[in-house]
Design a protein around this motif. Structure first.
Motif, PDB file in Angstrom:
ATOM      1  N   LEU A  64       0.813  -1.207   0.000  1.00 13.66           N
ATOM      2  CA  LEU A  64       0.000   0.000   0.000  1.00 13.66           C
ATOM      3  C   LEU A  64       0.852   1.266   0.000  1.00 13.66           C
ATOM      4  O   LEU A  64       0.590   2.197  -0.766  1.00 13.66           O
ATOM      5  CB  LEU A  64      -0.948   0.003   1.210  1.00 13.66           C
ATOM      6  CG  LEU A  64      -1.834   1.254   1.356  1.00 13.66           C
ATOM      7  CD1 LEU A  64      -2.706   1.443   0.125  1.00 13.66           C
ATOM      8  CD2 LEU A  64      -2.685   1.146   2.617  1.00 13.66           C
ATOM      9  N   LYS A  65       1.860   1.333   0.864  1.00 13.79           N
ATOM     10  CA  LYS A  65       2.707   2.521   0.925  1.00 13.79           C
ATOM     11  C   LYS A  65       3.414   2.743  -0.409  1.00 13.79           C
ATOM     12  O   LYS A  65       3.546   3.884  -0.871  1.00 13.79           O
ATOM     13  CB  LYS A  65       3.724   2.371   2.056  1.00 13.79           C
ATOM     14  CG  LYS A  65       4.758   3.498   2.135  1.00 13.79           C
ATOM     15  CD  LYS A  65       4.122   4.849   2.376  1.00 13.79           C
ATOM     16  CE  LYS A  65       5.189   5.916   2.539  1.00 13.79           C
ATOM     17  NZ  LYS A  65       4.610   7.272   2.679  1.00 13.79           N
ATOM     18  N   LEU A  66       3.855   1.664  -1.043  1.00 13.21           N
ATOM     19  CA  LEU A  66       4.516   1.798  -2.336  1.00 13.21           C
ATOM     20  C   LEU A  66       3.544   2.300  -3.392  1.00 13.21           C
ATOM     21  O   LEU A  66       3.902   3.149  -4.224  1.00 13.21           O
ATOM     22  CB  LEU A  66       5.122   0.459  -2.755  1.00 13.21           C
ATOM     23  CG  LEU A  66       5.872   0.437  -4.094  1.00 13.21           C
ATOM     24  CD1 LEU A  66       6.975   1.480  -4.128  1.00 13.21           C
ATOM     25  CD2 LEU A  66       6.438  -0.953  -4.359  1.00 13.21           C
ATOM     26  N   LEU A  67       2.317   1.816  -3.378  1.00 12.87           N
ATOM     27  CA  LEU A  67       1.310   2.309  -4.327  1.00 12.87           C
ATOM     28  C   LEU A  67       1.065   3.800  -4.133  1.00 12.87           C
ATOM     29  O   LEU A  67       0.887   4.546  -5.108  1.00 12.87           O
ATOM     30  CB  LEU A  67       0.006   1.530  -4.161  1.00 12.87           C
ATOM     31  CG  LEU A  67       0.006   0.103  -4.718  1.00 12.87           C
ATOM     32  CD1 LEU A  67      -1.267  -0.624  -4.298  1.00 12.87           C
ATOM     33  CD2 LEU A  67       0.138   0.120  -6.241  1.00 12.87           C
ATOM     34  N   GLN A  68       1.079   4.251  -2.898  1.00 14.79           N
ATOM     35  CA  GLN A  68       0.911   5.679  -2.623  1.00 14.79           C
ATOM     36  C   GLN A  68       2.090   6.478  -3.173  1.00 14.79           C
ATOM     37  O   GLN A  68       1.909   7.570  -3.725  1.00 14.79           O
ATOM     38  CB  GLN A  68       0.767   5.900  -1.112  1.00 14.79           C
ATOM     39  CG  GLN A  68      -0.520   5.336  -0.540  1.00 14.79           C
ATOM     40  CD  GLN A  68      -0.559   5.381   0.981  1.00 14.79           C
ATOM     41  OE1 GLN A  68       0.471   5.507   1.653  1.00 14.79           O
ATOM     42  NE2 GLN A  68      -1.758   5.289   1.546  1.00 14.79           N
ATOM     43  N   THR A  69       3.295   5.929  -3.037  1.00 17.54           N
ATOM     44  CA  THR A  69       4.474   6.599  -3.592  1.00 17.54           C
ATOM     45  C   THR A  69       4.380   6.672  -5.111  1.00 17.54           C
ATOM     46  O   THR A  69       4.698   7.709  -5.712  1.00 17.54           O
ATOM     47  CB  THR A  69       5.758   5.856  -3.176  1.00 17.54           C
ATOM     48  OG1 THR A  69       5.844   5.827  -1.742  1.00 17.54           O
ATOM     49  CG2 THR A  69       6.995   6.557  -3.728  1.00 17.54           C
ATOM     50  N   ILE A  70       3.931   5.602  -5.744  1.00 19.17           N
ATOM     51  CA  ILE A  70       3.803   5.588  -7.207  1.00 19.17           C
ATOM     52  C   ILE A  70       2.768   6.609  -7.664  1.00 19.17           C
ATOM     53  O   ILE A  70       2.965   7.304  -8.675  1.00 19.17           O
ATOM     54  CB  ILE A  70       3.453   4.171  -7.698  1.00 19.17           C
ATOM     55  CG1 ILE A  70       4.645   3.232  -7.461  1.00 19.17           C
ATOM     56  CG2 ILE A  70       3.079   4.184  -9.185  1.00 19.17           C
ATOM     57  CD1 ILE A  70       4.347   1.770  -7.719  1.00 19.17           C
ATOM     58  N   GLU A  71       1.668   6.728  -6.935  1.00 17.03           N
ATOM     59  CA  GLU A  71       0.675   7.749  -7.269  1.00 17.03           C
ATOM     60  C   GLU A  71       1.298   9.141  -7.202  1.00 17.03           C
ATOM     61  O   GLU A  71       1.042   9.994  -8.057  1.00 17.03           O
ATOM     62  CB  GLU A  71      -0.528   7.652  -6.321  1.00 17.03           C
ATOM     63  CG  GLU A  71      -1.469   6.516  -6.631  1.00 17.03           C
ATOM     64  CD  GLU A  71      -2.082   6.637  -8.025  1.00 17.03           C
ATOM     65  OE1 GLU A  71      -2.598   7.724  -8.355  1.00 17.03           O
ATOM     66  OE2 GLU A  71      -2.035   5.647  -8.784  1.00 17.03           O
ATOM     67  N   PHE A  72       2.123   9.370  -6.181  1.00 15.95           N
ATOM     68  CA  PHE A  72       2.808  10.654  -6.049  1.00 15.95           C
ATOM     69  C   PHE A  72       3.735  10.892  -7.237  1.00 15.95           C
ATOM     70  O   PHE A  72       3.855  12.025  -7.741  1.00 15.95           O
ATOM     71  CB  PHE A  72       3.592  10.683  -4.739  1.00 15.95           C
ATOM     72  CG  PHE A  72       4.440  11.913  -4.552  1.00 15.95           C
ATOM     73  CD1 PHE A  72       3.882  13.110  -4.160  1.00 15.95           C
ATOM     74  CD2 PHE A  72       5.812  11.864  -4.790  1.00 15.95           C
ATOM     75  CE1 PHE A  72       4.659  14.251  -4.001  1.00 15.95           C
ATOM     76  CE2 PHE A  72       6.600  12.998  -4.629  1.00 15.95           C
ATOM     77  CZ  PHE A  72       6.022  14.196  -4.238  1.00 15.95           C
ATOM     78  N   LEU A  73       4.393   9.844  -7.715  1.00 16.86           N
ATOM     79  CA  LEU A  73       5.345   9.982  -8.819  1.00 16.86           C
ATOM     80  C   LEU A  73       4.669  10.442 -10.105  1.00 16.86           C
ATOM     81  O   LEU A  73       5.326  11.010 -10.975  1.00 16.86           O
ATOM     82  CB  LEU A  73       6.054   8.646  -9.077  1.00 16.86           C
ATOM     83  CG  LEU A  73       7.009   8.150  -7.990  1.00 16.86           C
ATOM     84  CD1 LEU A  73       7.588   6.801  -8.393  1.00 16.86           C
ATOM     85  CD2 LEU A  73       8.121   9.153  -7.728  1.00 16.86           C
ATOM     86  N   LYS A  74       3.392  10.205 -10.239  1.00 17.29           N
ATOM     87  CA  LYS A  74       2.690  10.592 -11.465  1.00 17.29           C
ATOM     88  C   LYS A  74       2.658  12.108 -11.631  1.00 17.29           C
ATOM     89  O   LYS A  74       2.430  12.606 -12.732  1.00 17.29           O
ATOM     90  CB  LYS A  74       1.275  10.012 -11.464  1.00 17.29           C
ATOM     91  CG  LYS A  74       1.257   8.492 -11.565  1.00 17.29           C
ATOM     92  CD  LYS A  74      -0.156   7.931 -11.543  1.00 17.29           C
ATOM     93  CE  LYS A  74      -0.126   6.411 -11.659  1.00 17.29           C
ATOM     94  NZ  LYS A  74      -1.481   5.817 -11.621  1.00 17.29           N
ATOM     95  N   ASN A  75       2.881  12.836 -10.560  1.00 18.51           N
ATOM     96  CA  ASN A  75       2.911  14.297 -10.618  1.00 18.51           C
ATOM     97  C   ASN A  75       4.322  14.846 -10.799  1.00 18.51           C
ATOM     98  O   ASN A  75       4.510  16.061 -10.876  1.00 18.51           O
ATOM     99  CB  ASN A  75       2.306  14.881  -9.338  1.00 18.51           C
ATOM    100  CG  ASN A  75       0.861  14.468  -9.150  1.00 18.51           C
ATOM    101  OD1 ASN A  75       0.086  14.477 -10.093  1.00 18.51           O
ATOM    102  ND2 ASN A  75       0.501  14.085  -7.926  1.00 18.51           N
TER     103      ASN A  75
END
Length: 204
Positions: free
Chosen positions: A3-14
């Protein structure tokens, strides 16, 4: 994925990637796309001088992003022109960004299992030369992640393609108050660029 990694990946999209960096990334995109169209396995070896920082970040993020974008014929490796050890701040940074870390051996050159998904094989991380028997011997894509290795090794034996993709060394911040931020930023930059690479691949 964690979950934490998925949140980081979402952040990377910006994360903003410059036009210049995108041009540098496109040879890797094109090579991966060519392998997929020809149904060839994809081995990528990320190479730096000491295989202690940037090459490991690139290996881990590339493997995670290939999984995230359902490109399951990619195996990522790393190596150096010499071997030392994975710098501990790299492991700490990846853990904070959502990767699961297990230290397998506690030696001068520790071996780590780095997981991006509970049901997938971990990335095995330790410092080694790029031609170590742990890595593929031929048919791989060599990605040079530092200017020193890029300039000093114009030919990588066994590589089908050699790509220059240098990143600034976070080592410049070691022992300073900015160390945590610099390592975090470098990891996010590399993660964002690997996300961009695999987001451009057409698997249909």
């Amino acid at each position: 994925m964690n979950l934490k990694l998925l949140q980081t990946i979402e952040f990377l999209k910006n994360y903003k990637i410059s036009a210049e960096r995108k041009l540098m990334l496109h040879p890797l995109i094109d090579c991966i796309q060519d392998h997929i169209q020809n149904e060839k396995a994809i081995d990528i070896v990320f190479i730096c001088t000491h295989n202690s920082r940037r090459s490991h970040l690139a290996q881990v993020w590339a493997q995670a992003m290939s999984f995230y974008y359902n490109i399951h014929i990619v195996d990522c490796y790393s190596g150096g022109t010499g071997d030392t050890a994975v710098y501990p701040k790299i492991i700490e940074t990846l853990s904070e960004q959502g990767f699961g870390i297990q230290k397998i051996t506690d030696t001068n050159n520790p071996v780590y299992a780095i997981k991006y998904d509970k049901n997938s094989h971990p990335v095995i991380a330790f410092s080694k030369k790029y031609d170590d028997e742990f890595n593929p011997a031929n048919g791989f894509i060599a990605v040079m992640t530092c200017s020193e290795a890029d300039g000093g090794y114009p030919f990588i034996a066994g590589a089908d393609l050699r790509i220059s993709l240098p990143f600034e060394d976070p080592k410049i911040s070691d022992g300073t108050r900015e160390q945590d931020q610099i390592y975090n930023d470098r990891s996010l930059q590399i993660g964002a660029e690997m996300r961009y690479v695999f987001s451009q691949i057409n698997t249909k």
